[in-house]
Design a protein around this motif. Structure first.
Motif, PDB file in Angstrom:
ATOM      1  N   UNK A  36      26.454  38.988 -47.719  1.00  0.00           N
ATOM      2  CA  UNK A  36      25.146  38.818 -47.090  1.00  0.00           C
ATOM      3  C   UNK A  36      24.946  37.336 -46.813  1.00  0.00           C
ATOM      4  N   UNK A  37      24.502  37.008 -45.593  1.00  0.00           N
ATOM      5  CA  UNK A  37      24.202  35.625 -45.224  1.00  0.00           C
ATOM      6  C   UNK A  37      22.723  35.498 -44.891  1.00  0.00           C
ATOM      7  N   UNK A  38      22.167  34.340 -45.204  1.00  0.00           N
ATOM      8  CA  UNK A  38      20.748  34.085 -44.979  1.00  0.00           C
ATOM      9  C   UNK A  38      20.566  33.033 -43.886  1.00  0.00           C
ATOM     10  N   UNK A  39      19.423  33.055 -43.206  1.00  0.00           N
ATOM     11  CA  UNK A  39      19.193  32.105 -42.106  1.00  0.00           C
ATOM     12  C   UNK A  39      19.234  30.658 -42.587  1.00  0.00           C
ATOM     13  N   UNK A  40      19.793  29.795 -41.729  1.00  0.00           N
ATOM     14  CA  UNK A  40      19.788  28.338 -41.947  1.00  0.00           C
ATOM     15  C   UNK A  40      20.408  27.945 -43.287  1.00  0.00           C
ATOM     16  N   UNK A  41      21.536  28.571 -43.605  1.00  0.00           N
ATOM     17  CA  UNK A  41      22.268  28.226 -44.817  1.00  0.00           C
ATOM     18  C   UNK A  41      23.709  27.862 -44.454  1.00  0.00           C
ATOM     19  N   UNK A 203      23.186  28.775 -39.061  1.00  0.00           N
ATOM     20  CA  UNK A 203      23.874  28.987 -40.326  1.00  0.00           C
ATOM     21  C   UNK A 203      25.361  28.761 -40.106  1.00  0.00           C
ATOM     22  N   UNK A 204      26.056  28.426 -41.170  1.00  0.00           N
ATOM     23  CA  UNK A 204      27.489  28.158 -41.099  1.00  0.00           C
ATOM     24  C   UNK A 204      28.222  29.048 -42.082  1.00  0.00           C
ATOM     25  N   UNK A 205      29.317  29.631 -41.615  1.00  0.00           N
ATOM     26  CA  UNK A 205      30.262  30.299 -42.508  1.00  0.00           C
ATOM     27  C   UNK A 205      31.637  29.695 -42.250  1.00  0.00           C
ATOM     28  N   UNK A 206      32.127  28.943 -43.216  1.00  0.00           N
ATOM     29  CA  UNK A 206      33.439  28.317 -43.111  1.00  0.00           C
ATOM     30  C   UNK A 206      34.398  28.984 -44.085  1.00  0.00           C
ATOM     31  N   UNK A 207      35.610  29.267 -43.619  1.00  0.00           N
ATOM     32  CA  UNK A 207      36.658  29.729 -44.521  1.00  0.00           C
ATOM     33  C   UNK A 207      37.691  28.621 -44.634  1.00  0.00           C
ATOM     34  N   UNK A 208      38.143  28.361 -45.848  1.00  0.00           N
ATOM     35  CA  UNK A 208      39.053  27.253 -46.091  1.00  0.00           C
ATOM     36  C   UNK A 208      39.750  27.439 -47.434  1.00  0.00           C
TER      37      UNK A 208
END
Length: 234
Positions: A36-41, A203-208
């Protein structure tokens, strides 16, 4: 981690499974994955190479189908989108930053940032001004008219960050965006990405695989054995 106040979720991934079938084997990469992702996170998923990070990001970005499960991103049921709807989703809801910049070598930095906006129907004057503003935010105001071969690796990746934000996406997906850079440039690009996304209200989702990114994020997860869990740190 810098946890922020949780709002109503705007991205929900439930029970995601992804398998690849070859003549030799049936390989399951993702197994009942929930997120789950939230706004502006800002969110980071850590994981070793080959664990399925890029596959998951491609599913969330509408670039790859899933074997089972659901993805709700804003008003989009991503798992049900047809080709036309997927293109609209990627055009208006998602911004991508990849490990390789994928800039068009025959266009200037400014033109590379403008192109997605023009394709999305933004008026040329508005696209020009927004592209200039974003390039200034990543400290490239003096390099706007340079072509990609004239830019350093770090500069090219900063152009890619600006391009990902030009259509004001609600979610920016970043797949190992500093993986091809030396440590100094990687740090600069990473810091610019987080600050630019935050300033843009996305919002940002980075995989690394790079754990040094974790302190910058609001939420940090780890992908292991096909599933995501909160990262406990070490």
């Amino acid at each position: 981690m810098n946890k922020v106040e949780k709002k109503q979720p705007f991205v929900e991934c439930r029970g995601i499974c992804k398998s690849f079938t070859t003549d030799a084997e049936n390989l399951t990469v993702l197994k009942n994955l929930d997120l789950v992702l939230y706004p502006e996170t800002t969110n980071v998923i850590l994981g070793e190479s080959g664990c399925g990070k890029s596959t998951f990001l491609n599913i969330l970005g509408g670039l790859e189908s899933l074997s089972a499960g659901t993805v709700q991103a804003g008003p989009y049921k991503v798992h049900e989108l047809d080709e036309t709807e997927s293109a609209e989703y990627r055009k208006f809801f998602i911004g991508f930053v990849f490990q390789f910049h994928y800039l068009l070598k025959d266009f200037t930095a400014l033109e590379n940032v403008m192109i997605p906006a023009l394709i999305a129907g933004m008026k040329r004057k508005e696209a020009l001004e927004r592209a200039k503003m974003l390039l200034a935010e990543v400290n490239l105001e003096k390099r706007m008219k340079h072509f990609p071969p004239q830019l350093s690796g770090g500069e090219r990746q900063r152009v890619a960050v600006a391009r990902a934000l030009v259509n004001n996406p609600r979610l920016v997906l970043a797949d190992e965006p500093t993986g091809n850079l030396d440590p100094a440039n990687a740090s600069v690009v990473r810091d610019f990405l987080f600050s630019a996304v935050t300033k843009n209200g996305s919002s940002l989702l980075m995989v690394t695989h790079d754990r040094s990114t974790a302190p910058l994020a609001d939420y940090v997860y780890v992908l292991e054995n096909g599933a995501i869990k909160e990262w406990e740190g070490c």
